[in-house]
Design an enzyme around this catalytic site. Structure first.
Site, PDB file in Angstrom:
ATOM      1  N   PRO A   2      14.829  47.581  48.313  1.00  0.00           N
ATOM      2  CA  PRO A   2      15.967  48.445  48.032  1.00  0.00           C
ATOM      3  C   PRO A   2      15.632  49.475  46.959  1.00  0.00           C
ATOM      4  CG  PRO A   2      16.552  46.133  47.818  1.00  0.00           C
ATOM      5  CD  PRO A   2      15.074  46.211  47.859  1.00  0.00           C
ATOM      6  N   GLU A   3      15.680  50.706  47.350  1.00  0.00           N
ATOM      7  CA  GLU A   3      15.539  51.799  46.407  1.00  0.00           C
ATOM      8  C   GLU A   3      16.930  52.426  46.244  1.00  0.00           C
ATOM      9  OE1 GLU A   3      12.259  54.351  47.496  1.00  0.00           O
ATOM     10  OE2 GLU A   3      11.209  52.711  48.476  1.00  0.00           O
ATOM     11  N   ARG A 112      12.119  36.149  48.298  1.00  0.00           N
ATOM     12  CA  ARG A 112      11.066  36.106  47.280  1.00  0.00           C
ATOM     13  C   ARG A 112      11.569  35.799  45.877  1.00  0.00           C
ATOM     14  NH1 ARG A 112       6.897  40.980  48.319  1.00  0.00           N
ATOM     15  NH2 ARG A 112       5.746  39.890  46.699  1.00  0.00           N
ATOM     16  N   LYS A 153       3.972  64.787  31.452  1.00  0.00           N
ATOM     17  CA  LYS A 153       3.373  63.567  31.991  1.00  0.00           C
ATOM     18  C   LYS A 153       1.924  63.789  32.403  1.00  0.00           C
ATOM     19  CE  LYS A 153       7.174  61.544  31.386  1.00  0.00           C
ATOM     20  NZ  LYS A 153       7.269  60.618  30.250  1.00  0.00           N
TER      21      LYS A 153
END
Length: 273
Positions: A2-3, A112, A153
Site C-alpha cells: 500500500p502506497e 507478513r 539532495k
DNA sequence: CTATAAACCTGCTGGC
DNA sequence: TGCCAGCAGGTTTATA
C-alpha cells in the site's frame, strides 16, 4: 504494497461507511500488530470510541476518534483493512478486529505482520508524523517546491523519491511509474535534474498517484480495498515489474536494476542516464 | 549527510 | 512434479 494511492482509496471508502460508527471492542489476534502500547491498553482505550473522521497522511491512515484520540494504521507491505457484514467469516491472516456496535467488523489482515496499529492523543499527531515530507497531492506541492527540495539532495532520484521525509506517500511502484512518465533515469542524482525535468517529474508524480486512486490502487500481490476487491490500476502500470516487456513509447525492453536494496524498472532508451 | 546491509515475517514464483 | 533460492508494495536500526 500500500502506497499513497492504495491508502487514500481505502480512506475514502472508510469515510463513506464508518464515520459516525462506534467501536464496541477490539480483538488483537497477533500482539505485535499493536505499536507503542500493549494490546490490553489498546483494546481498553478503543472500546466505546466513536469514529468521527478518516484522514490520510503519506501512507498512514488516520481514524479520528472522539475524545481527541486518533487511531493510526500503517499497512506496510501486506496489510489490508476490510469491512465485513455481521456473520461474515474471518479472513485468513487476521491480526486485529474492530467490532462496531452495529455488528459490522473492520478486519486488519496482514500475512507478513509488518503493519502496525497504534493509538495516540490527537495533539501528539503532529509529533508522530513530523518526519513526513509534503503531501504530493496537496495544492502547496508545486514544481518550484519540488525543485527546491531536490536541489538539496545528493542521492540518486529513485532513492530520494522513496524517502518519506522528502515526499510522503511514494513507494516502489509509483516512484518507478513517475520516473518512467517523466523520462528520468532512476540513477540520476536528484540535484542534477534540469528545471524542465523537475517540472515533468512533478506532473508525473501527481499524475500516476491520481490515476492510481481513480482505479482503486494497484493490486499485484495482496492489496484489496475495503470490500475485498482488487484494485484495477495494474493495467495502467507501464514500468513496474515489466522487465523484458516492450516500452509503451519506444518498444525497448524494460530493464531492471537494484537501487538501494529495491528493484527499479525503467526504459533504457527513454530514460537516459 | 549518504550509502549499504540486515532485520522484521510469510508466501509466491520461477528455474532446475 | 517437487524443491529451493530468490523476491516481494515498507520501515527501522546499525555500521561505515
Amino acid at each position: 504494497m500500500p502506497e499513497l494511492a492504495e491508502v487514500e482509496y481505502v480512506a475514502r471508502q472508510l469515510r463513506e461507511s464508518v464515520v459516525g460508527a462506534v467501536i464496541d471492542r477490539a480483538e488483537i489476534a497477533w500482539p505485535g500488530t499493536i505499536a507503542g502500547m500493549s494490546p490490553a491498553i489498546f483494546t481498553t482505550i478503543v472500546a466505546g470510541a466513536t469514529i468521527e473522521g478518516v484522514e490520510r497522511r503519506g501512507k498512514v491512515l488516520l481514524m479520528l476518534l472522539d475524545l481527541d484520540r486518533v487511531l493510526l494504521v500503517h499497512r506496510r507491505m501486506t496489510g489490508n483493512l476490510t469491512l465485513v457484514a455481521p456473520g461474515t467469516p474471518d479472513e485468513p491472516y487476521l491480526r486485529a478486529t474492530l467490532w462496531l456496535t452495529d455488528g459490522r467488523r473492520i478486519l486488519y489482515t496482514d500475512p507478513r505482520k509488518f503493519g502496525r496499529l497504534t493509538l495516540a492523543p490527537r495533539d501528539h499527531l503532529a509529533n508522530l508524523l513530523a518526519d513526513l515530507g509534503p503531501e504530493p497531492l496537496a495544492p502547496d506541492f508545486t514544481a518550484a517546491r519540488l525543485a527546491a527540495i531536490l536541489a538539496t539532495k545528493r542521492g540518486v532520484i529513485k532513492t530520494v523519491l522513496l524517502n518519506q521525509s522528502v515526499i510522503a506517500g511514494l513507494g516502489n511502484i509509483y516512484a518507478d511509474e513517475a520516473l518512467y512518465a517523466a523520462r528520468i533515469h532512476p540513477l540520476r542524482p536528484a540535484d542534477s535534474l534540469a528545471p524542465a525535468e523537475v517540472k515533468r517529474l512533478h506532473a508525473a508524480i501527481i499524475g500516476v498517484l491520481t490515476t492510481g486512486i481513480e482505479h482503486g490502487g494497484t493490486t499485484i500481490g495482496r492489496h484489496r480495498d475495503l470490500y475485498g476487491d482488487a484494485g484495477a490500476n495494474l493495467s495502467h502500470i507501464r514500468a513496474y515489474r515489466r522487465t523484458g516487456l516492450p516500452c509503451d513509447r519506444c518498444g525497448t525492453p524494460i530493464a531492471r536494476l537494484v537501487i538501494g536494496q529495491r528493484s527499479a524498472h525503467f526504459c533504457p532508451t527513454c530514460q537516459k542516464l
